[in-house]
Structure formats: structure tokens, C-alpha cells
Design an enzyme around this catalytic site. Structure first.
Site, PDB file in Angstrom:
ATOM      1  CG  HIS A  87      -3.354  -3.640   3.209  1.00 52.39           C
ATOM      2  ND1 HIS A  87      -2.351  -3.160   3.998  1.00 52.39           N
ATOM      3  CD2 HIS A  87      -4.040  -2.562   2.771  1.00 52.39           C
ATOM      4  CE1 HIS A  87      -2.427  -1.832   4.051  1.00 52.39           C
ATOM      5  NE2 HIS A  87      -3.443  -1.454   3.316  1.00 52.39           N
TER       6      HIS A  87
ATOM      7  CD  GLU B  49      -0.998  -6.416   5.145  1.00 56.08           C
ATOM      8  OE1 GLU B  49      -0.715  -6.615   3.942  1.00 56.08           O
ATOM      9  OE2 GLU B  49      -1.234  -5.287   5.611  1.00 56.08           O
TER      10      GLU B  49
ATOM     11  CB  CYS C  22      -0.989  -0.052   1.154  1.00 59.11           C
ATOM     12  SG  CYS C  22      -2.438   0.959   0.829  1.00 59.11           S
TER      13      CYS C  22
HETATM   14  N1  GLN Z   1      -1.913   6.670   2.876  1.00 59.55           N
HETATM   15  C1  GLN Z   1      -2.016   5.946   1.656  1.00 59.55           C
HETATM   16  C2  GLN Z   1      -3.376   6.126   0.992  1.00 59.55           C
HETATM   17  O1  GLN Z   1      -4.305   6.566   1.605  1.00 59.55           O
HETATM   18  C3  GLN Z   1      -1.728   4.479   1.891  1.00 59.55           C
HETATM   19  C4  GLN Z   1      -2.750   3.814   2.740  1.00 59.55           C
HETATM   20  C5  GLN Z   1      -2.258   2.507   3.309  1.00 59.55           C
HETATM   21  O2  GLN Z   1      -1.062   2.235   3.331  1.00 59.55           O
HETATM   22  N2  GLN Z   1      -3.167   1.699   3.841  1.00 59.55           N
HETATM   23  O3  GLN Z   1      -3.518   5.829  -0.167  1.00 59.55           O
END
Ligand code: GLN
Length: 575
Positions: free
Chosen positions: A546, A548, A418
């Protein structure tokens, strides 16, 4: 039992005359579902979710349909706005519900996808009650904690039972007995047990035995008083699970039995284990699963062949834990390095992938606040791979980019999750594509090259307004890519939680520089997986999602599986 049934039948058509309020969902038959309710006493953080999910797993292994629900005391509607530093990671479910990290424990232990129906907060319960009140749903009655709020709680549990056709619903009550926040949940479960009839609801009390070093022995007074407190609510536990550092002595188990009328055979020592995944077997050895089957009269539904197979597969997994033949060191950069709970699913995904490679994964926490291009090589000298995990906000981003640059240029295996995916794009834009002013509008709204930004028109297409893109989404992988090889398919579904993404205007430039976007949204130009060519880098991959969150003990997330494999190769080459 028939008393309770009559009583409920008499209130089936609710009137303003009755003191009862027990709405039942369509298709629900009283007494047909079993419930296991888990409470914590003495301290919070006992591992109620671990206990409950382990027991649920044992019953699932026996061929029973199980469905867990966590009842959270807090008033937030979900966990979306909670700071992971205080509450642990936000665990996103496939349907987009932002839930408590315990839901992750259930999904992993049960190898079962859950939904918002498996997670309730006081906020959700009160919101439902207040909406009904506004709609005139209480027939002129004054709306009360009992029976209306407790009635809503029971409705949630029974709705879950109908929806999932569960043989057994596992109810975990958040917080500790004696809290004001969860008192109405406990009350609702007392009512539930009466209404469902004897032998349908089993109560489990988790407690904690102190071992003051100065005394050198386990002391059970706090545990006794904690369980007393539960009994004051009218709930007599069927099973007591005692948390302690070391196995709980017979003397202490006997003492707890004397004080609570719980047979000593049902006072279970839940002492610390090297991995939570060893708990189901400990429970099985102690016969806890059979006790619960007997308490709930489920013997007739047990499928022994199914259990034999499931127990064998699990034993093959657990037998590796603690006796791995290889080891690797993997660095995780992050803002919440002080709190392991903030990265619970990543740690679990590494454990799953490690076991699959017969490898013990040591995690090195890397605080990136002070990392620069000048000191990064020294900082990462001891690791065989790094992960830049998800996150929000600016802190430590310069250090993260320095780590990614080092990993890219030195063939150090890299997994970006992410925010880690986005940072890899920024690093590549700056240092390979010569876009010095590349950044994310999250950190630098006026940057020269917003390679990562919010795209309002796409957000509209996705129908999410200014909110986050949440939950399971389909991802198309490019045939022949590292990603497709890892997943063994070109169609995957992954869970997202983000607001920003790769600005499509920069895709061509990034690709011309050598970055491969090997995973995309099936329709829109949303980049979801990036990688570097394998002749340039042995393992450099990132996901806008994600991975994970969907890693399971016996089915590790492919991106983690690949990372551990690459780390092993690097460690081998170094040795
Ligand atoms: N802050 C980033 C976004 O909003 C990544 C979010 C995250 O890592 N869950 O896109």
C-alpha cells in the site's frame, strides 16, 4: 506539586494496604514530560486527530520531540477486524499494527513513523489488566476501574514518553465526552495531571457550534453544555477549539469564555478549511502554539531557527493548495465508493502528488458493480488515469477487471494497489496469456488457474500461519525498471496487508506474455511490484503493498507522483 510526588513515592513499592496504584515505567521521572490531552464534545467526527496532529506539528517545528497516542474506546484489540465502511480505513503501521485512520493523519502531519505504542484500545488496556490479575499482580486486591484500569492507562502514556523520549505526548481521547467507553480514559488523564503537577498537562476541548439555517447565526448552547460535561469529570480545559462551518464569531467565543472560565484568547475558531493542511498555519496565526508552549513552560526548549525553516517548507506546500495551475481527473474503483474515509490515505496521497505537480486532482468514484467490457469505455471516458485500490471479497471484481483491461489496452495510466495489483495479474493472465480460467482463490477457490492464491509453505516461511502478511517489508526493485526510476533506488520498504499473492508457478508464463515483476521480496518468490514495458504503456504499475500509507505532504509516494505525472501528460495530449 510535591504533594503528588510524595504520594507517588510512598506507593513506589505497592502494597495491599494502599489505595494508590500508579506503576511507573523504568527511567520515568515525574513532571519531566509534558502532555497535551484532546477531548471532543457535542458530536463525534470533529477532527480531534487533525487538531491534535496540527498542534503537535507546530511544536515539532519548534524543535520539540513529540509523540502522539490515540486512546480508542472500543473493545477490539486493534482495527484489523473493523469494517472500513463503518470506521474508515484500517491504517497499517510499519510494525504491523492495524490502527485507526487517525494514526495516518499523525504520520502525515508529523512526517514521523509511528508504532503500536502510539495506539491503544480499551481492549488492549483491559487485556493488560486481566493478564496481570491472572499472574497475581495485584497482591490480593480487588481489581477496580480506579485505580487499576486508570493506572494501566497512565502506564501506557508514560511508557510511550520513555520509549520515544518525547518532550510532549499528545493524547487524543476517542469518542465524545459523556460516552461510557472513554470515561476511564478521561479519569486517567485527570489523575495524570495531578500526579505530574501543575503546568505539565494541558487540556484541549474540541466542541461544535451549530448554525441552524433558519436562525442564520451561530448557537453555542450545545458547546457550553458539552464543555460543562468535561468539567464534571474534574477537567478544566486550558484551550477550547470550536469547530464550525464559518469562522466563529467574537460573540460566540466570548460566550464560551464566560461559561467556562477559558480566556477568550484561548477560544480558537477551527472552521472548515479547503484542506486540513492549512490548519497548522491558522493555529500559528492565532498564536495557539505559543499559548501551549507557555502553558507547559517549554519556552526554553524552542529552537526558532528550526521553526523558521520548517514553517517555510510547509508554506511552500500549502501555498499551492487551492491555486493549482493544472488539473486532472483520476478514477478510483471500489466497493466503498460511498464513503471517502475508506480511502483516506489514497485521497491524501493524491493530494500530496497533485501539489508536487501544481495540479488539482479531481477524484471520480467508479462503482464497478455494473461495469462490463461493453460499457467500460464510456464509463472511463472522462478520466486521465485510474486506481484500483485494495479490498477484500468478490463484489465488483468483474467490473474492476474490465477497467484494468481498458486501461491496459488504451494506454490509460493505471495504478493497482494490493487487490488492484492482483486483479491486474488476473486480467493479464486471462487476456494476454490466454489463461481464460485465471482467478484468485480468494474469489474462486476452485478456479482452473489460481494465478493469485494462498501459499501455505510461504506463509510458514514468513511465520504468519493463516493470518495476513502485515506491516513494513523490504522490496528489491529491478535496476532500470519504472519502479526503480520512480523511487530513485532499488531498495525500498513498504507496508503490506494481504493474504494472497502471485502463485510462483505462473510467473514464467506472465513474464513470457510481457508482464514485468520489477519488485520482489529479497529472499522469497513473492512478487511485489508489476509493470508493463514503457514502450507498450506509458504508466501501468501495481504494488502488492500500500504505497498510500507512506505518502507524506512534502514527500509524496513515488507511485502516486508518477501516476499524476502520467495523468497530466494524458490530459495535455487530449486538450
Ligand atoms: N484481498 C486481498 C488479499 O488478502 C487483497 C488485500 C488488500 O487489498 N489489502 O490478499
Amino acid at each position: 506539586m510535591s504533594d503528588a510526588m510524595d504520594l507517588l513515592r510512598s506507593v513506589k513499592d505497592q502494597t495491599d494496604e494502599t489505595e494508590f496504584y500508579t506503576p511507573l515505567p523504568d527511567g520515568y521521572t515525574l513532571g519531566s514530560t509534558r502532555y497535551v490531552a484532546v477531548f471532543g464534545t457535542v458530536i463525534s467526527g470533529l477532527g480531534k486527530g487533525i487538531f491534535s496532529s496540527s498542534l503537535a506539528k507546530l511544536l515539532k517545528d519548534k524543535g520539540l520531540r513529540v509523540s502522539p497516542i490515540k486512546l480508542e474506546g472500543y473493545l477490539n484489540f486493534d482495527s484489523g477486524t473493523l469494517n472500513p465502511f463503518r470506521h474508515g480505513e484500517v491504517f497499517v503501521l510499519d510494525d504491523g499494527m492495524e490502527s485507526d485512520m487517525d494514526l495516518g493523519t499523525y504520520e502525515r502531519m508529523l512526517d514521523q513513523d509511528l508504532t503500536g505504542a502510539n495506539f491503544a484500545t480499551s481492549g488492549q488496556i483491559f487485556q493488560a489488566v486481566l493478564s496481570k490479575e491472572r499472574a497475581g499482580g495485584y497482591l490480593g486486591r480487588d481489581v477496580q476501574m480506579i485505580p487499576h484500569v486508570t493506572g494501566e492507562v497512565k502506564l501506557r502514556l508514560r511508557t510511550l514518553a520513555v520509549k520515544t523520549r518525547a518532550d510532549v505526548v499528545f493524547v487524543e481521547v476517542g469518542g465524545t465526552v459523556g460516552d461510557i467507553e472513554n470515561a476511564f480514559y478521561i479519569e486517567a488523564l485527570r489523575e495524570l495531571s495531578y500526579e505530574e503537577g501543575p503546568g505539565k498537562v494541558a487540556f484541549m476541548a474540541l466542541t461544535y457550534v451549530l448554525s441552524p439555517p433558519a436562525l442564520g447565526e451561530q448557537k453555542s448552547k450545545a458547546a457550553q453544555l458539552g464543555i460543562r460535561r468535561l468539567m464534571e469529570y474534574g477537567i478544566h480545559p486550558h484551550v477550547i477549539a470550536v469547530r464550525a462551518e464559518k469562522p466563529v464569531t467574537t460573540k460566540v467565543r466570548q460566550k464560551l469564555s464566560v461559561y467556562t472560565n477559558v480566556p477568550v484568547g484561548r477560544v480558537f475558531s477551527m472552521h472548515d478549511l479547503p484542506s486540513i493542511y492549512l490548519l497548522p498555519e491558522l493555529m500559528r496565526e492565532e498564536g495557539l502554539d505559543s499559548e501551549v508552549v507557555e502553558l507547559l513552560g517549554l519556552g526554553g526548549r524552542v529552537n526558532s531557527a528550526h521553526e523558521f525553516k520548517a514553517a517555510g517548507a510547509w508554506a511552500r506546500f500549502t501555498s499551492t493548495i487551492g491555486s493549482e495551475r493544472h488539473e486532472v481527473r483520476i478514477g478510483i474503483t471500489g466497493k466503498y465508493t460511498a464513503l471517502r474515509d475508506s480511502y483516506a490515505s489514497i485521497l491524501k496521497a493524491l493530494e500530496h502528488a497533485g501539489v508536487a505537480h501544481d495540479t488539482r486532482v479531481h477524484v471520480e468514484w467508479i462503482d464497478t458493480t455494473d461495469v462490463t467490457d461493453d460499457n467500460v469505455a464510456a464509463g472511463l471516458a472522462g478520466v486521465d488515469a485510474i486506481i484500483v485500490p485494495g479490498g477484500f471479497g468478490t463484489r465488483g471484481t468483474a467490473g474492476k477487471i474490465a477497467c484494468i483491461r481498458h486501461a491496459r489496452a488504451n494506454r490509460l495510466p493505471y495504478l493497482g494497489i494490493c487487490l488492484g495489483f492482483q486483479m491486474a495479474v488476473i486480467e493479464f493472465a486471462r487476456n494476454v496469456c490466454s489463461l481464460a480460467g485465471a482467478a484468485s482463490t480468494e474469489m474462486d477457490p476452485d478456479c482452473e488457474h489460481p494465478v493469485i492464491s494462498i501459499l501455505p509453505e510461504q506463509k510458514q516461511i514468513e511465520g504468519l500461519g493463516g493470518n495476513m502478511r502485515l506491516g513494513g517489508q523490504d522490496v528489491d526493485l529491478t535496476e532500470g525498471s519504472l519502479a526503480a526510476e520512480l523511487y530513485g533506488t532499488t531498495k525500498i520498504r513498504q507496508r503490506f496487508r494481504h493474504r494472497y499473492e502471485v502463485d510462483p508457478r505462473y510467473i514464467e508464463t506472465l513474464q513470457a506474455g510481457g508482464m514485468i515483476f520489477s519488485g520482489r521480496h529479497p529472499v522469497h518468490p513473492i512478487m511485489q511490484v508489476l509493470e508493463l514495458p514503457r514502450d507498450i504503456h506509458p504508466y501501468f504499475i501495481g504494488g502488492q503493498f500500500h504505497p498510500e500509507l507512506t505518502s507524506r505532504p512534502l514527500r509524496p509516494a513515488p507511485m502516486f507522483h508518477g501516476l499524476v505525472r502520467a495523468a497530466l501528460e494524458r490530459a495535455g495530449a487530449r486538450a
